[in-house]
Design an enzyme around this catalytic site. Sequence first.
Site, PDB file in Angstrom:
ATOM      1  N   TYR A  28       0.966  -1.005   0.044  1.00  0.00           N
ATOM      2  CA  TYR A  28       0.030  -0.006   0.006  1.00  0.00           C
ATOM      3  C   TYR A  28       0.789   1.355   0.029  1.00  0.00           C
ATOM      4  O   TYR A  28       0.412   2.030  -0.623  1.00  0.00           O
ATOM      5  CB  TYR A  28      -0.845  -0.049   1.195  1.00  0.00           C
ATOM      6  CG  TYR A  28      -1.672   1.515   1.356  1.00  0.00           C
ATOM      7  CD1 TYR A  28      -2.576   1.843   0.420  1.00  0.00           C
ATOM      8  CD2 TYR A  28      -1.231   2.158   2.481  1.00  0.00           C
ATOM      9  CE1 TYR A  28      -3.298   2.930   0.733  1.00  0.00           C
ATOM     10  CE2 TYR A  28      -1.859   3.277   2.755  1.00  0.00           C
ATOM     11  CZ  TYR A  28      -2.892   3.693   1.939  1.00  0.00           C
ATOM     12  OH  TYR A  28      -3.567   4.982   1.925  1.00  0.00           O
ATOM     13  N   SER A 110      -4.593  13.949   5.728  1.00  0.00           N
ATOM     14  CA  SER A 110      -5.743  13.277   4.743  1.00  0.00           C
ATOM     15  C   SER A 110      -6.995  13.224   5.526  1.00  0.00           C
ATOM     16  O   SER A 110      -7.172  12.831   6.736  1.00  0.00           O
ATOM     17  CB  SER A 110      -5.373  11.969   4.504  1.00  0.00           C
ATOM     18  OG  SER A 110      -6.127  11.412   3.394  1.00  0.00           O
ATOM     19  N   GLN A 131      -6.255  18.245   4.322  1.00  0.00           N
ATOM     20  CA  GLN A 131      -6.597  17.556   2.836  1.00  0.00           C
ATOM     21  C   GLN A 131      -8.001  17.230   2.711  1.00  0.00           C
ATOM     22  O   GLN A 131      -8.352  16.469   3.472  1.00  0.00           O
ATOM     23  CB  GLN A 131      -5.666  16.596   2.493  1.00  0.00           C
ATOM     24  CG  GLN A 131      -5.934  16.146   0.914  1.00  0.00           C
ATOM     25  CD  GLN A 131      -6.753  14.802   1.137  1.00  0.00           C
ATOM     26  OE1 GLN A 131      -7.124  14.241   1.976  1.00  0.00           O
ATOM     27  NE2 GLN A 131      -7.439  14.461  -0.228  1.00  0.00           N
ATOM     28  N   TYR A 133     -10.877  15.260   0.487  1.00  0.00           N
ATOM     29  CA  TYR A 133     -11.584  14.475  -0.364  1.00  0.00           C
ATOM     30  C   TYR A 133     -13.155  14.910  -0.453  1.00  0.00           C
ATOM     31  O   TYR A 133     -13.557  14.741   0.560  1.00  0.00           O
ATOM     32  CB  TYR A 133     -11.420  12.982  -0.382  1.00  0.00           C
ATOM     33  CG  TYR A 133     -10.145  12.464  -0.598  1.00  0.00           C
ATOM     34  CD1 TYR A 133      -9.540  12.384  -1.795  1.00  0.00           C
ATOM     35  CD2 TYR A 133      -9.269  11.672   0.234  1.00  0.00           C
ATOM     36  CE1 TYR A 133      -8.501  11.740  -2.210  1.00  0.00           C
ATOM     37  CE2 TYR A 133      -7.992  11.182  -0.182  1.00  0.00           C
ATOM     38  CZ  TYR A 133      -7.461  11.127  -1.358  1.00  0.00           C
ATOM     39  OH  TYR A 133      -6.445  10.652  -1.633  1.00  0.00           O
ATOM     40  N   HIS A 282      -0.166  11.951  -7.927  1.00  0.00           N
ATOM     41  CA  HIS A 282      -0.569  11.163  -6.872  1.00  0.00           C
ATOM     42  C   HIS A 282       0.371  10.214  -6.709  1.00  0.00           C
ATOM     43  O   HIS A 282       0.256   8.894  -6.466  1.00  0.00           O
ATOM     44  CB  HIS A 282      -2.042  10.548  -7.219  1.00  0.00           C
ATOM     45  CG  HIS A 282      -2.729  10.375  -6.017  1.00  0.00           C
ATOM     46  ND1 HIS A 282      -3.898  11.539  -5.613  1.00  0.00           N
ATOM     47  CD2 HIS A 282      -3.095   9.677  -4.923  1.00  0.00           C
ATOM     48  CE1 HIS A 282      -4.325  10.984  -4.186  1.00  0.00           C
ATOM     49  NE2 HIS A 282      -3.834   9.771  -4.110  1.00  0.00           N
TER      50      HIS A 282
END
Length: 383
Positions: A28, A110, A131, A133, A282
């Site tokens: 990952y 995140s 951050q 999303y 990314h």
Amino acid sequence: MDLMNKYPRLSDLKKPASRRIPKFVFAYLDSGTGHDRAKDENRAFLDSIELTPQFMRGRVDPDLTTKLGKKTFKAPFGAAPIGLSSLIWPGAESIIGRAAKRHGFPYTLSTVAGESIEMIAESAGEMGWFQLYAPRDRDLMRDLLRRAKGCGYTTLVVTADVPSPSRRERMRIAGAPLGSRGNSAFSPRVIWQSMLRPEWAVRTLLNGGARFRNMEPYAKNNGTMGITKFIGDQLNGSLDWDYLAEIRAEWDGEIYLKGVLHGQDAARAIKLGVDGIVVSNHGGRQLDAAPPPLAQLSAIRAAVGKDVPLIVDSGIMSGLDIVRVLSAGADFALVGRGFMYAVAALGNKGGEHAASILLEEVCDVMAQLGLSSIDEVKRLGNG
């Protein structure tokens, strides 16, 4: 042995990290997507940049102070957002956040980190960035921003380059859980790999497992796979230009749009009110044919003008890389995997050690080039 003698480069920490965390977790952290072409191209493009020193300038004492937007930092780099950092190593977000606060560079939390907005406000202080999303539910978006504002965050990084999950083939091969698209979180293979890393396993259990503390208050059930499905339903493919305008209206601090590779997108974002751009692919994790960010930087600069802050991430693994990025026309750099290799390898000492490596390397490269300020580094690309 002193850590700086044993591990003088961030790349020296990759193998120790792989020995301390399960194989599926390392996949990952380390993998791109497809055949890792985009990830490899990021590295190759950075390595292709040569810097020609000029000598006979006497003693050089580099000053790393860097102005970015409305803020001034003590270094020309920050820590990039990494989802599920606490799965890679429990408490990783706070470990890196503390190093960021101590050394005066930003740490970007995140949306899908293991630790929460509130926890990182404690560890990173005014160096904390959030951050986002963009979730499908606008009320959820507004509440995340409310929490961030309430904790004193003033910089928002909105990620644009995840319209859908990528296939992450190396993760599949390693047996990593991928929700409904992959293996069960509790497959025998995952359990066996975890048992082979007992320190990681015990610390992860004590930390409550794979947590998504920012999103947990909004999930309809508390199981790990339940919240994974909830996150997948909320965070994939919601962002468009109208939604970005809504986020701009809700957030009164600085906004950087992350994941931009096209000049037209960058120019449109700036016209919409975004303060700066994070040029990124990314880390090569989304589209294996995506170009390296640095290959797009000059076109994006031409599209937005000289005064718009441009940040670059993806593949940056050293102070030399940071200087390369700045000399190519960027204003700032973000380092992702490098910090996480260090924390996975060294635990609580990892954030501080990674920061020390990068700060020493940037100073050394600047001294070798005869440059005393970050502004002089940025002028390298102009001859």
